[in-house]
Design a protein around this motif. Structure first.
Motif, PDB file in Angstrom:
ATOM      1  N   VAL A  12      38.420  41.765  30.654  1.00 26.33           N
ATOM      2  CA  VAL A  12      38.857  41.358  31.992  1.00 26.33           C
ATOM      3  C   VAL A  12      38.989  42.588  32.888  1.00 26.33           C
ATOM      4  N   SER A  19      33.263  43.110  39.943  1.00 28.11           N
ATOM      5  CA  SER A  19      33.738  42.065  40.845  1.00 28.11           C
ATOM      6  C   SER A  19      33.956  42.627  42.254  1.00 28.11           C
ATOM      7  N   TYR A  28      41.067  39.807  47.329  1.00 28.61           N
ATOM      8  CA  TYR A  28      41.540  38.457  47.005  1.00 28.61           C
ATOM      9  C   TYR A  28      40.612  37.803  45.983  1.00 28.61           C
ATOM     10  N   ILE A  31      41.153  39.382  42.573  1.00 25.62           N
ATOM     11  CA  ILE A  31      42.393  38.936  41.941  1.00 25.62           C
ATOM     12  C   ILE A  31      42.247  37.515  41.410  1.00 25.62           C
ATOM     13  N   ILE A  32      41.598  36.637  42.164  1.00 27.13           N
ATOM     14  CA  ILE A  32      41.356  35.268  41.697  1.00 27.13           C
ATOM     15  C   ILE A  32      40.517  35.306  40.421  1.00 27.13           C
ATOM     16  N   ASN A  33      39.470  36.129  40.408  1.00 27.52           N
ATOM     17  CA  ASN A  33      38.614  36.252  39.232  1.00 27.52           C
ATOM     18  C   ASN A  33      39.416  36.714  38.019  1.00 27.52           C
ATOM     19  N   VAL A  34      40.234  37.743  38.189  1.00 29.20           N
ATOM     20  CA  VAL A  34      41.058  38.260  37.089  1.00 29.20           C
ATOM     21  C   VAL A  34      42.039  37.196  36.621  1.00 29.20           C
ATOM     22  N   ALA A  35      42.693  36.522  37.568  1.00 30.81           N
ATOM     23  CA  ALA A  35      43.691  35.518  37.205  1.00 30.81           C
ATOM     24  C   ALA A  35      43.071  34.370  36.422  1.00 30.81           C
ATOM     25  N   VAL A  36      41.929  33.873  36.868  1.00 32.30           N
ATOM     26  CA  VAL A  36      41.278  32.762  36.180  1.00 32.30           C
ATOM     27  C   VAL A  36      40.825  33.180  34.781  1.00 32.30           C
ATOM     28  N   ASN A  37      40.223  34.360  34.679  1.00 33.95           N
ATOM     29  CA  ASN A  37      39.784  34.833  33.364  1.00 33.95           C
ATOM     30  C   ASN A  37      40.965  35.050  32.425  1.00 33.95           C
ATOM     31  N   ALA A  38      42.059  35.610  32.936  1.00 32.25           N
ATOM     32  CA  ALA A  38      43.244  35.816  32.103  1.00 32.25           C
ATOM     33  C   ALA A  38      43.859  34.479  31.691  1.00 32.25           C
ATOM     34  N   TRP A  39      43.863  33.540  32.603  1.00 28.28           N
ATOM     35  CA  TRP A  39      44.407  32.208  32.316  1.00 28.28           C
ATOM     36  C   TRP A  39      43.606  31.541  31.199  1.00 28.28           C
TER      37      TRP A  39
END
Length: 101
Positions: A12, A19, A28, A31-39
């Motif tokens: 990630v 990214s 933004y 951060i969305i990409n990181v958050a979704v991948n981490a989720w």
């Protein structure tokens, strides 16, 4: 929280410079990409104990350890992304830097 040397977390982190470049520096979107991948990674890790997920991944099952081994085998030096200097150099190579205004 995954172990600090988690290969998927390193993956990630490794995706951030690309990214940034692909989004034209849209923090933004990064951060969305990181958050979704981490989720998603967190859910995959949690599937080992999730009865509602039984059978949802087909024959691959829920072998989180096998997933970590696969990532490490495909990218043997993946943990380099935990080194702040390596990560910062990659962000800089992508043409970006983080500064405070």
């Amino acid at each position: 929280m995954p172990p600090i040397d988690n290969p998927e977390l390193a993956l990630v982190l490794a995706g951030v410079p690309d990214s940034l470049a692909q989004s034209g520096g849209d923090l933004y979107a990064v951060i969305i990409n990181v958050a979704v991948n981490a989720w998603m990674a967190g859910h995959i890790h949690g599937e080992d104990g999730c009865t509602g997920c039984d059978g949802s991944r087909g024959d691959a099952g829920h072998d989180w350890e096998a997933r970590m081994r696969m990532i490490s085998e495909l990218q043997p030096n993946i943990t380099k992304w935990f080194d702040r200097e390596v990560w910062t150099a990659a962000v800089n190579d992508a043409g970006y830097t983080v500064t405070r205004r």
